[in-house]
Scaffold this active site. Structure first.
Site, PDB file in Angstrom:
ATOM      1  N   GLU A 168      32.270  79.265  16.718  1.00 22.58           N
ATOM      2  CA  GLU A 168      32.251  79.010  15.277  1.00 22.58           C
ATOM      3  C   GLU A 168      33.632  78.658  14.703  1.00 22.58           C
ATOM      4  OE1 GLU A 168      30.970  82.574  13.079  1.00 22.58           O
ATOM      5  OE2 GLU A 168      31.282  83.650  14.957  1.00 22.58           O
ATOM      6  N   HIS A 176      35.745  76.641  16.127  1.00 24.56           N
ATOM      7  CA  HIS A 176      35.845  75.180  16.291  1.00 24.56           C
ATOM      8  C   HIS A 176      34.966  74.463  15.263  1.00 24.56           C
ATOM      9  CE1 HIS A 176      36.821  76.538  20.530  1.00 24.56           C
ATOM     10  NE2 HIS A 176      37.865  75.823  20.217  1.00 24.56           N
ATOM     11  N   GLY A 214      43.975  75.642  13.699  1.00 28.27           N
ATOM     12  CA  GLY A 214      43.700  76.907  13.000  1.00 28.27           C
ATOM     13  C   GLY A 214      44.993  77.625  12.636  1.00 28.27           C
ATOM     14  N   LEU A 225      38.110  86.093  13.184  1.00 27.44           N
ATOM     15  CA  LEU A 225      37.142  85.738  14.223  1.00 27.44           C
ATOM     16  C   LEU A 225      37.869  85.102  15.406  1.00 27.44           C
ATOM     17  CD1 LEU A 225      34.026  84.336  12.325  1.00 27.44           C
ATOM     18  CD2 LEU A 225      34.675  86.694  12.806  1.00 27.44           C
ATOM     19  N   SER A 226      37.458  85.498  16.597  1.00 26.69           N
ATOM     20  CA  SER A 226      38.074  84.968  17.815  1.00 26.69           C
ATOM     21  C   SER A 226      37.071  85.158  18.944  1.00 26.69           C
ATOM     22  CB  SER A 226      39.348  85.766  18.124  1.00 26.69           C
ATOM     23  OG  SER A 226      39.697  85.630  19.475  1.00 26.69           O
ATOM     24  N   SER A 227      37.081  84.218  19.897  1.00 30.33           N
ATOM     25  CA  SER A 227      36.154  84.375  21.024  1.00 30.33           C
ATOM     26  C   SER A 227      36.508  85.644  21.805  1.00 30.33           C
ATOM     27  CB  SER A 227      36.225  83.151  21.932  1.00 30.33           C
ATOM     28  OG  SER A 227      37.555  82.862  22.217  1.00 30.33           O
TER      29      SER A 227
END
Ligand code: PAF
Length: 274
Positions: free
Chosen positions: A27, A29, A139, A176-178
């Site tokens: 999300e 990206h 980002g 938010l981060s993977s």
């Protein structure tokens, strides 16, 4: 949506907004792509897992790759081009420019990831040379990366404009981060204190103008939650260096380790006078 492996179809296009990625799209990206689509340019997403920015070859090998899923997602968002170059195209045997991110690339994130930023700016330089985008989107969470890319643009006199995309946050404030996916429920709960400590440092600094006291307040919040701190610094946003008497725009940067997962974040703000 056109899938491209070398520059022929894009070389003529001078109306491109680039979203550079290493694939495994999520999300974060999508938010970059949505910003790109708001520009009046055609959107090109690059997918290239850049060996040069990994310190550990095993991390490079293990980096998640799922081109089919990525392409499916990009089609959903109706991007114009996807650039999926082979490694030999980005880094030809005949030679390419291996760039150094200089002293700033060795600080903060650069300490625990030696050579990382040299690899980032080397690949971004190649992408800019090949694609010549009007705009590129990055980002804000990776502030050091954005700072060094802006410096690259200045040094190389690229005409590309950078848009810094706001950091997406959960309701708790957690960026938010993977990498958040690697945290347990407890780890996720603790991770919200990263942003809480950034806010506390900002509030304290605005009130006291005392750098050490402000940092200490942030450190205390993190240590109460047993969060391992790598760095927590208040810097001049424009020089990415310690505050000067003239500093008006500031950034607080942080990197922590929770359950062996390294997480970074930052907040930016202004002061009337220092
Ligand atoms: O932020 C990233 O995903 C990468 O560092 C980038 C900018 C795509 C360069 O490989």
């Amino acid at each position: 949506m056109k899938i491209i492996q070398d520059n022929k179809p894009i070389i003529e296009n001078n109306n491109l907004c680039l979203v550079p990625t290493m694939g495994a799209l999520h999300e974060g990206h999508i938010s970059l792509i949505k910003t790109a689509k708001e520009t009046d340019n055609e959107v090109i997403v690059s997918i290239f897992v850049n060996r040069l920015q990994f310190n550990d070859p095993i991390d490079f090998e293990n980096y998640p790759r799922d081109l089919e899923k990525d392409l499916y997602m990009l089609k959903e968002y109706d991007v114009d081009f996807v650039f999926v170059p082979e490694e030999e195209y980005i880094y030809p045997q005949s030679g390419f420019e291996l760039l150094s991110a200089g002293e700033l690339g060795k600080r903060y994130e650069g300490i625990s990831r030696p050579g990382h930023f040299d690899g980032v700016i080397t690949v971004v330089n190649r992408l800019f040379e090949i694609i010549k985008p009007n705009i590129a989107i990055f980002g804000k969470k990776d502030f050091q990366q954005v700072f060094l890319i802006k410096k690259l643009i200045e040094d190389k006199k690229f005409e590309t404009k950078i848009i810094e995309n706001e950091t997406l946050r959960a309701n708790s404030g957690l960026a938010l981060s993977s990498r958040n996916l690697h945290l347990s429920e407890k780890g996720l709960d603790n991770a919200q204190y990263i942003y809480k400590s950034l806010r506390a440092v900002k509030t304290n600094f605005l009130k006291t103008k005392n750098l050490e006291m402000a940092i200490k307040e942030g450190e205390q919040i993190l240590s109460m939650k047993n969060i391992g701190l790598d760095y927590l610094e208040i810097l001049d946003l424009e020089t990415f260096s310690p505050l000067a008497p003239t500093t008006k725009k500031l950034i607080i940067i942080i990197a922590v380790l929770i359950e062996n997962v390294r997480l970074i974040d930052n907040i930016q703000f202004e002061v009337e006078e220092n």
